[in-house]
Design a protein around this motif. Structure first.
Motif, PDB file in Angstrom:
ATOM      1  N   VAL A   1       0.850  -1.190   0.000  1.00 15.24           N
ATOM      2  CA  VAL A   1       0.000   0.000   0.000  1.00 15.24           C
ATOM      3  C   VAL A   1       0.882   1.235   0.000  1.00 15.24           C
ATOM      4  CG1 VAL A   1      -1.835   1.263   1.176  1.00 15.24           C
ATOM      5  CG2 VAL A   1      -1.782  -1.239   1.297  1.00 15.24           C
ATOM      6  N   ASN A   2       0.681   2.109  -0.983  1.00 16.61           N
ATOM      7  CA  ASN A   2       1.430   3.356  -1.092  1.00 16.61           C
ATOM      8  C   ASN A   2       0.579   4.506  -0.572  1.00 16.61           C
ATOM      9  OD1 ASN A   2       3.651   2.091  -2.523  1.00 16.61           O
ATOM     10  ND2 ASN A   2       2.267   1.997  -4.281  1.00 16.61           N
ATOM     11  N   TYR A   3       1.146   5.306   0.323  1.00 20.10           N
ATOM     12  CA  TYR A   3       0.418   6.413   0.929  1.00 20.10           C
ATOM     13  C   TYR A   3       0.990   7.750   0.487  1.00 20.10           C
ATOM     14  CZ  TYR A   3      -1.047   2.761   4.229  1.00 20.10           C
ATOM     15  OH  TYR A   3      -1.530   1.609   4.791  1.00 20.10           O
ATOM     16  N   HIS A   4       0.115   8.732   0.371  1.00 24.02           N
ATOM     17  CA  HIS A   4       0.537  10.120   0.208  1.00 24.02           C
ATOM     18  C   HIS A   4      -0.126  10.929   1.310  1.00 24.02           C
ATOM     19  CE1 HIS A   4       2.016  13.740  -1.671  1.00 24.02           C
ATOM     20  NE2 HIS A   4       0.803  14.267  -1.529  1.00 24.02           N
ATOM     21  N   THR A   5       0.685  11.606   2.116  1.00 29.50           N
ATOM     22  CA  THR A   5       0.180  12.325   3.282  1.00 29.50           C
ATOM     23  C   THR A   5       0.581  13.787   3.213  1.00 29.50           C
ATOM     24  OG1 THR A   5       0.396  10.330   4.640  1.00 29.50           O
ATOM     25  CG2 THR A   5       0.169  12.422   5.806  1.00 29.50           C
ATOM     26  N   VAL A   6      -0.394  14.649   3.427  1.00 26.64           N
ATOM     27  CA  VAL A   6      -0.150  16.083   3.562  1.00 26.64           C
ATOM     28  C   VAL A   6      -0.627  16.511   4.941  1.00 26.64           C
ATOM     29  CG1 VAL A   6      -0.346  16.508   1.079  1.00 26.64           C
ATOM     30  CG2 VAL A   6      -2.390  16.654   2.519  1.00 26.64           C
ATOM     31  N   GLY A   7      -0.190  17.672   5.395  1.00 25.39           N
ATOM     32  CA  GLY A   7      -0.579  18.090   6.735  1.00 25.39           C
ATOM     33  C   GLY A   7      -0.547  19.587   6.905  1.00 25.39           C
ATOM     34  N   ARG A   8      -1.101  20.025   8.031  1.00 27.68           N
ATOM     35  CA  ARG A   8      -1.037  21.441   8.380  1.00 27.68           C
ATOM     36  C   ARG A   8      -1.078  21.595   9.898  1.00 27.68           C
ATOM     37  NH1 ARG A   8      -6.701  21.295   6.881  1.00 27.68           N
ATOM     38  NH2 ARG A   8      -8.040  22.139   8.535  1.00 27.68           N
ATOM     39  N   ASN A   9      -0.473  22.682  10.363  1.00 29.85           N
ATOM     40  CA  ASN A   9      -0.513  23.011  11.777  1.00 29.85           C
ATOM     41  C   ASN A   9      -1.870  23.579  12.155  1.00 29.85           C
ATOM     42  OD1 ASN A   9       2.208  22.347  12.283  1.00 29.85           O
ATOM     43  ND2 ASN A   9       2.896  24.354  11.585  1.00 29.85           N
ATOM     44  N   ILE A  10      -2.321  23.250  13.360  1.00 31.18           N
ATOM     45  CA  ILE A  10      -3.549  23.824  13.899  1.00 31.18           C
ATOM     46  C   ILE A  10      -3.220  24.391  15.271  1.00 31.18           C
ATOM     47  CG2 ILE A  10      -5.924  23.403  14.614  1.00 31.18           C
ATOM     48  CD1 ILE A  10      -5.981  21.039  12.778  1.00 31.18           C
ATOM     49  N   THR A  11      -3.488  25.662  15.470  1.00 30.09           N
ATOM     50  CA  THR A  11      -3.252  26.282  16.764  1.00 30.09           C
ATOM     51  C   THR A  11      -4.577  26.490  17.495  1.00 30.09           C
ATOM     52  OG1 THR A  11      -3.339  28.482  15.776  1.00 30.09           O
ATOM     53  CG2 THR A  11      -1.168  27.450  15.967  1.00 30.09           C
ATOM     54  N   GLY A  12      -4.486  26.597  18.811  1.00 28.95           N
ATOM     55  CA  GLY A  12      -5.661  26.930  19.609  1.00 28.95           C
ATOM     56  C   GLY A  12      -6.404  25.755  20.201  1.00 28.95           C
ATOM     57  N   LEU A  13      -6.086  24.534  19.782  1.00 29.70           N
ATOM     58  CA  LEU A  13      -6.768  23.372  20.349  1.00 29.70           C
ATOM     59  C   LEU A  13      -6.200  22.991  21.712  1.00 29.70           C
ATOM     60  CD1 LEU A  13      -7.155  20.998  17.252  1.00 29.70           C
ATOM     61  CD2 LEU A  13      -8.942  22.352  18.359  1.00 29.70           C
ATOM     62  N   LEU A  14      -4.898  23.196  21.885  1.00 31.44           N
ATOM     63  CA  LEU A  14      -4.216  22.860  23.130  1.00 31.44           C
ATOM     64  C   LEU A  14      -3.710  24.132  23.793  1.00 31.44           C
ATOM     65  CD1 LEU A  14      -2.183  19.797  21.848  1.00 31.44           C
ATOM     66  CD2 LEU A  14      -3.927  19.711  23.624  1.00 31.44           C
ATOM     67  N   PRO A  15      -3.791  24.205  25.125  1.00 29.27           N
ATOM     68  CA  PRO A  15      -3.294  25.394  25.815  1.00 29.27           C
ATOM     69  C   PRO A  15      -1.778  25.408  25.895  1.00 29.27           C
ATOM     70  CG  PRO A  15      -4.037  23.768  27.400  1.00 29.27           C
ATOM     71  CD  PRO A  15      -4.381  23.224  26.045  1.00 29.27           C
ATOM     72  N   VAL A  16      -1.225  26.588  26.096  1.00 30.86           N
ATOM     73  CA  VAL A  16       0.203  26.716  26.358  1.00 30.86           C
ATOM     74  C   VAL A  16       0.454  26.405  27.829  1.00 30.86           C
ATOM     75  CG1 VAL A  16       2.152  28.301  26.387  1.00 30.86           C
ATOM     76  CG2 VAL A  16       0.485  28.420  24.538  1.00 30.86           C
ATOM     77  N   GLY A  17       1.533  25.659  28.115  1.00 34.16           N
ATOM     78  CA  GLY A  17       1.860  25.351  29.496  1.00 34.16           C
ATOM     79  C   GLY A  17       1.641  23.894  29.823  1.00 34.16           C
ATOM     80  N   THR A  18       1.841  23.546  31.088  1.00 33.67           N
ATOM     81  CA  THR A  18       1.812  22.147  31.511  1.00 33.67           C
ATOM     82  C   THR A  18       0.663  21.834  32.472  1.00 33.67           C
ATOM     83  OG1 THR A  18       3.299  22.598  33.368  1.00 33.67           O
ATOM     84  CG2 THR A  18       4.314  21.970  31.256  1.00 33.67           C
ATOM     85  N   GLN A  19      -0.233  22.772  32.700  1.00 38.15           N
ATOM     86  CA  GLN A  19      -1.326  22.526  33.626  1.00 38.15           C
ATOM     87  C   GLN A  19      -2.178  21.355  33.151  1.00 38.15           C
ATOM     88  OE1 GLN A  19      -3.804  25.893  34.477  1.00 38.15           O
ATOM     89  NE2 GLN A  19      -5.065  24.812  35.958  1.00 38.15           N
ATOM     90  N   GLY A  20      -2.347  20.363  34.025  1.00 38.92           N
ATOM     91  CA  GLY A  20      -3.160  19.190  33.711  1.00 38.92           C
ATOM     92  C   GLY A  20      -2.456  18.142  32.881  1.00 38.92           C
ATOM     93  N   VAL A  21      -1.173  18.379  32.524  1.00 33.34           N
ATOM     94  CA  VAL A  21      -0.456  17.467  31.632  1.00 33.34           C
ATOM     95  C   VAL A  21       0.324  16.443  32.429  1.00 33.34           C
ATOM     96  CG1 VAL A  21       1.280  17.296  29.804  1.00 33.34           C
ATOM     97  CG2 VAL A  21      -0.325  19.211  29.827  1.00 33.34           C
ATOM     98  N   ASN A  22       0.209  15.184  32.080  1.00 32.81           N
ATOM     99  CA  ASN A  22       0.909  14.109  32.762  1.00 32.81           C
ATOM    100  C   ASN A  22       2.424  14.289  32.633  1.00 32.81           C
ATOM    101  OD1 ASN A  22       0.785  11.668  34.271  1.00 32.81           O
ATOM    102  ND2 ASN A  22       1.270  10.492  32.425  1.00 32.81           N
ATOM    103  N   HIS A  23       3.153  13.951  33.671  1.00 37.59           N
ATOM    104  CA  HIS A  23       4.607  14.081  33.750  1.00 37.59           C
ATOM    105  C   HIS A  23       5.079  15.524  33.822  1.00 37.59           C
ATOM    106  CE1 HIS A  23       5.152   9.797  33.101  1.00 37.59           C
ATOM    107  NE2 HIS A  23       4.447   9.861  31.997  1.00 37.59           N
ATOM    108  N   GLY A  24       4.152  16.488  33.691  1.00 40.27           N
ATOM    109  CA  GLY A  24       4.545  17.879  33.795  1.00 40.27           C
ATOM    110  C   GLY A  24       5.455  18.365  32.699  1.00 40.27           C
ATOM    111  N   GLU A  25       5.444  17.673  31.540  1.00 35.13           N
ATOM    112  CA  GLU A  25       6.323  18.048  30.428  1.00 35.13           C
ATOM    113  C   GLU A  25       5.583  18.937  29.436  1.00 35.13           C
ATOM    114  OE1 GLU A  25       9.425  17.618  30.210  1.00 35.13           O
ATOM    115  OE2 GLU A  25       9.751  16.167  31.823  1.00 35.13           O
ATOM    116  N   CYS A  26       6.358  19.707  28.699  1.00 33.42           N
ATOM    117  CA  CYS A  26       5.776  20.518  27.631  1.00 33.42           C
ATOM    118  C   CYS A  26       5.553  19.662  26.397  1.00 33.42           C
ATOM    119  CB  CYS A  26       6.703  21.683  27.290  1.00 33.42           C
ATOM    120  SG  CYS A  26       6.829  22.881  28.624  1.00 33.42           S
TER     121      CYS A  26
END
Length: 208
Positions: free
Chosen positions: A183-208
């Motif tokens: 199976v041959n794949y062709h993949t394109v993509g784009r960045n999406i901002t605003g779905l995830l908050p900036v910072g580590t609040q609520g994030v497991n391991h406290g990592e960015c």
């Protein structure tokens, strides 16, 4: 953690595109009581930082399909089919409520049969898959929680900046033309901002 997710559109070049269900990329889980963090079971979560568009081929948007696609971009099933640890869950706002991960896939270091055993020992990239297919928002999109993890001696904790690193490595492997098992794949993509908050609040391991 940056407020950045990445949207992938994956099309097997050898298969016809079947636009599934609602014919949209995805539905924002937050609009219907969901979250862009999964639930690790300790009150924290890991970011759903890559989305495979619901406009991708229906051949990709299934458990069997994502496994073959994953093998085309350097990932495979867990070592000897053994999963350690409890599954994580996510509420994708699709009417299903919290649902356990469909599958977890690990970096295979060039060997789709046994390479994930090496990842389990020395660490590397891995991701969990959640499917947005509930009765209220059946987009078919795949939400991935991608992260780079430490080796077994470190308890597979997330590396510093491991969510961003894991996301970027997966995307770099996925974009363009890849193939596996005929199976041959062709993949394109784009960045999406605003779905995830900036910072580590609520994030497991406290990592960015």
């Amino acid at each position: 953690m940056h407020s950045l997710s990445f949207l992938l559109l994956a099309l097997p070049a050898t298969l016809a595109l079947h636009v599934p269900r609602q014919a949209v990329d995805f539905f924002d889980p937050r609009q219907n009581g969901g979250s862009m963090l999964d639930d690790t079971g300790n009150g924290l979560g890991e970011p759903l930082n890559v989305i495979i568009s619901g406009l991708s081929s229906s051949e990709v948007l299934s458990e069997e399909g994502i496994v073959n696609y994953a093998k085309a971009i350097g990932f495979s099933e867990e070592c000897l089919g053994i999963h350690l640890g409890d599954p994580q869950s996510a509420n994708l706002g699709d009417g299903n409520g919290p649902v356990n991960q469909t599958i977890e896939l690990r970096q295979d270091y060039g060997d789709p049969d046994l390479g994930t055993c090496l990842e389990s020992l020395i660490g590397g990239n891995h991701f969990r898959v959640f499917i947005q297919n509930g009765p209220q928002q059946p987009t078919g999109a795949l939400f991935l929680a991608v992260s780079q993890e430490e080796d077994v001696t470190q308890g597979h904790t997330i590396t510093p900046d491991g969510y961003n690193i894991g996301r970027d490595l997966l995307v770099a492997n996925a974009l363009g033309d890849t193939s596996f098992n005929g199976v041959n794949y062709h993949t394109v993509g784009r960045n999406i901002t605003g779905l995830l908050p900036v910072g580590t609040q609520g994030v497991n391991h406290g990592e960015c």
